[in-house]
Design an enzyme around this catalytic site. Structure first.
Site, PDB file in Angstrom:
ATOM      1  N   TYR A 185      10.192  21.265  41.908  1.00  0.00           N
ATOM      2  CA  TYR A 185      11.074  22.027  41.016  1.00  0.00           C
ATOM      3  C   TYR A 185      10.567  23.452  40.835  1.00  0.00           C
ATOM      4  CZ  TYR A 185      12.779  17.341  39.891  1.00  0.00           C
ATOM      5  OH  TYR A 185      13.270  16.061  39.974  1.00  0.00           O
TER       6      TYR A 185
ATOM      7  N   HIS B  83       8.727  11.130  45.584  1.00  0.00           N
ATOM      8  CA  HIS B  83       9.925  11.920  45.297  1.00  0.00           C
ATOM      9  C   HIS B  83      10.961  11.875  46.423  1.00  0.00           C
ATOM     10  CE1 HIS B  83      11.305  16.033  43.417  1.00  0.00           C
ATOM     11  NE2 HIS B  83      12.268  15.146  43.463  1.00  0.00           N
TER      12      HIS B  83
HETATM   13  P1  NAD Z   1      21.585  16.889  34.609  1.00  0.00           P
HETATM   14  O1  NAD Z   1      22.751  16.055  34.894  1.00  0.00           O
HETATM   15  O2  NAD Z   1      20.658  16.467  33.547  1.00  0.00           O
HETATM   16  O3  NAD Z   1      22.110  18.392  34.335  1.00  0.00           O
HETATM   17  C1  NAD Z   1      21.206  19.433  34.058  1.00  0.00           C
HETATM   18  C2  NAD Z   1      21.977  20.752  33.922  1.00  0.00           C
HETATM   19  O4  NAD Z   1      22.802  20.685  32.772  1.00  0.00           O
HETATM   20  C3  NAD Z   1      21.054  21.952  33.727  1.00  0.00           C
HETATM   21  O5  NAD Z   1      21.674  23.102  34.281  1.00  0.00           O
HETATM   22  C4  NAD Z   1      21.010  22.092  32.218  1.00  0.00           C
HETATM   23  O6  NAD Z   1      20.690  23.419  31.849  1.00  0.00           O
HETATM   24  C5  NAD Z   1      22.446  21.724  31.854  1.00  0.00           C
HETATM   25  N1  NAD Z   1      22.578  21.215  30.485  1.00  0.00           N
HETATM   26  C6  NAD Z   1      21.784  20.318  29.849  1.00  0.00           C
HETATM   27  N2  NAD Z   1      22.237  20.085  28.610  1.00  0.00           N
HETATM   28  C7  NAD Z   1      23.344  20.859  28.453  1.00  0.00           C
HETATM   29  C8  NAD Z   1      24.249  21.058  27.383  1.00  0.00           C
HETATM   30  N3  NAD Z   1      24.136  20.405  26.232  1.00  0.00           N
HETATM   31  N4  NAD Z   1      25.282  21.917  27.565  1.00  0.00           N
HETATM   32  C9  NAD Z   1      25.436  22.576  28.730  1.00  0.00           C
HETATM   33  N5  NAD Z   1      24.610  22.434  29.776  1.00  0.00           N
HETATM   34  C10 NAD Z   1      23.570  21.574  29.638  1.00  0.00           C
HETATM   35  O7  NAD Z   1      20.806  17.044  35.997  1.00  0.00           O
HETATM   36  P2  NAD Z   1      19.280  17.164  36.396  1.00  0.00           P
HETATM   37  O8  NAD Z   1      18.569  18.213  35.630  1.00  0.00           O
HETATM   38  O9  NAD Z   1      19.263  17.236  37.878  1.00  0.00           O
HETATM   39  O10 NAD Z   1      18.686  15.729  36.032  1.00  0.00           O
HETATM   40  C11 NAD Z   1      17.866  15.504  34.929  1.00  0.00           C
HETATM   41  C12 NAD Z   1      16.407  15.398  35.303  1.00  0.00           C
HETATM   42  O11 NAD Z   1      16.176  14.196  36.026  1.00  0.00           O
HETATM   43  C13 NAD Z   1      15.868  16.500  36.214  1.00  0.00           C
HETATM   44  O12 NAD Z   1      15.581  17.670  35.493  1.00  0.00           O
HETATM   45  C14 NAD Z   1      14.673  15.818  36.796  1.00  0.00           C
HETATM   46  O13 NAD Z   1      13.611  15.817  35.866  1.00  0.00           O
HETATM   47  C15 NAD Z   1      15.176  14.392  37.000  1.00  0.00           C
HETATM   48  N6  NAD Z   1      15.752  14.173  38.353  1.00  0.00           N
HETATM   49  C16 NAD Z   1      14.957  13.626  39.314  1.00  0.00           C
HETATM   50  C17 NAD Z   1      15.428  13.446  40.595  1.00  0.00           C
HETATM   51  C18 NAD Z   1      14.522  12.845  41.634  1.00  0.00           C
HETATM   52  O14 NAD Z   1      13.398  12.509  41.325  1.00  0.00           O
HETATM   53  N7  NAD Z   1      14.961  12.688  42.858  1.00  0.00           N
HETATM   54  C19 NAD Z   1      16.724  13.825  40.932  1.00  0.00           C
HETATM   55  C20 NAD Z   1      17.530  14.348  39.937  1.00  0.00           C
HETATM   56  C21 NAD Z   1      17.039  14.518  38.649  1.00  0.00           C
END
Ligand code: NAD
Length: 319
Positions: free
Chosen positions: A57, A120
């Site tokens: 990230y 990952h």
């Molecule tokens: P998500 O669906 O959580 O969306 C995140 C996005 O939405 C960001 O742009 C954030 O700023 C925005 N957001 C959050 N709250 C909001 C709100 N209340 N209003 C408007 N916008 C808002 O997607 P994500 O970040 O990809 O997934 C969550 C977490 O899960 C990641 O940060 C990561 O830590 C983990 N993740 C891991 C993997 C992996 O290991 N392969 C893949 C995807 C996600």
């Protein structure tokens, strides 16, 4: 009120709402460093104790920022990071790289152990190598005390289940497979995780920003029809006077087995907004309207990883 749930058989208790660290690495756009720190501190103050990050990230930026923000507060959180993915197309699941990776992560995170180390996006790797080399190397790191538990992450559920049935892991992180736009987690992974006492982490409840007023980032891999359905879902929520993020998060929080729902955040205002989902109930009529909008594209994913690791032999049919 925040609920705390067991993370599989680890003995750890994690907040039902978890802090996703990829936005700290500016994966979704620029973030002012002070704001990132405020978001992390506010989240901890409000009872969020699970933080997930990865070297990938922001190509180490997210770990650096989280490490700085956690100074003096490390003991208050359950800290998860990853290994094996280092850039969009740079993967290395070898034992040597796993060993150097955790040492580099610990330095950036300014701690001497993580609670969870996850391989990952394993669908980009060779299943046999993950089973025979990556997981044993992670167990060795656990024995050394640098990680308390180990897990897997990825999009392709069939591979996650198959790898975890060949080499024991403590947790599995799945993303974009259980939320208002997606539905395959329970069919393909939840029963297996439950039977084996594996902690289940559900990430991307907003479908990586499709379920926000702002909409998907330009790099989002979902087919256009999925993005369009997401826009319609956001409009339907707006017509009923509720923000789509609140509905999307609540839907995921209702899952009976998932230990924590990981939402990506980098601003205090987002944390504040997302905490509101804890005390919200979805209007069943709105949920029905959303189901009808999403039905034609429900659960559609996209190609990611090696073709032999895809969930569906004919990925076109799904993506
Ligand atoms: P998500 O669906 O959580 O969306 C995140 C996005 O939405 C960001 O742009 C954030 O700023 C925005 N957001 C959050 N709250 C909001 C709100 N209340 N209003 C408007 N916008 C808002 O997607 P994500 O970040 O990809 O997934 C969550 C977490 O899960 C990641 O940060 C990561 O830590 C983990 N993740 C891991 C993997 C992996 O290991 N392969 C893949 C995807 C996600």
């Amino acid at each position: 009120m925040m609920q705390y749930k067991p993370l599989g058989s680890t003995g750890l208790k994690v907040s039902e709402l978890g802090f996703g660290g990829s936005p700290l690495g500016e994966e979704f756009g620029p973030v002012e460093p002070g704001e990132a720190v405020r978001a992390v501190h506010y989240a901890i103050d409000q009872g969020i104790n699970f933080f997930d990050v990865a070297p990938y990230y922001g190509r180490t930026l997210a770990e650096e920022r989280l490490g700085a923000a956690l100074q003096g507060r490390r003991h208050q959180v359950v800290l998860a990071t990853k290994c094996g993915r280092y850039d969009v197309d740079r993967f290395d699941f070898s034992a040597d790289r796993v060993r150097s990776s955790i040492d580099e992560s610990l330095k950036r995170l300014r701690t001497d152990y993580v609670d969870l180390l996850q391989a990952h996006d394993i669908e980009f790797g060779d299943a046999r190598q993950i089973v025979e080399e990556t997981i044993p190397a992670m167990r060795e790191i656990q024995r050394q005390g640098k990680a308390r538990f180990i897990g897997l992450s990825g999009l392709q559920l069939r591979m996650l289940r198959s790898v975890a049935s060949q080499a024991k892991v403590d947790t599995i992180l799945s993303y974009c497979r259980y939320n208002l736009m997606a539905e395959h987690l329970d069919e393909m992974l939840t029963p297996f995780a439950k039977e084996n006492g594996i902690g289940l982490i559900n990430a991307s409840p907003l479908h990586m920003r499709i379920l926000t007023a702002e909409g998907a980032p330009s790099w989002h891999p979902a087919p256009d029809a999925v993005k369009e359905a997401g826009r319609k879902v956001a409009e339907a929520c707006k017509r009923r006077g509720v923000d789509v993020t609140k509905v999307a998060l609540r839907y995921c929080l209702n899952h009976p087995y998932v230990s924590t729902t990981l939402v990506g955040m980098a601003r205090r205002s987002e944390v504040e907004q997302n905490l509101q989902a804890l005390s919200y109930t979805i209007d069943p009529e709105l949920l029905e309207e959303i189901r009808l909008i999403v039905a034609p594209v429900a659960g559609r994913i996209w190609r990611t990883g090696r073709p032999e690791n895809y969930d569906y032999a004919n990925a076109n049919a799904q993506g």
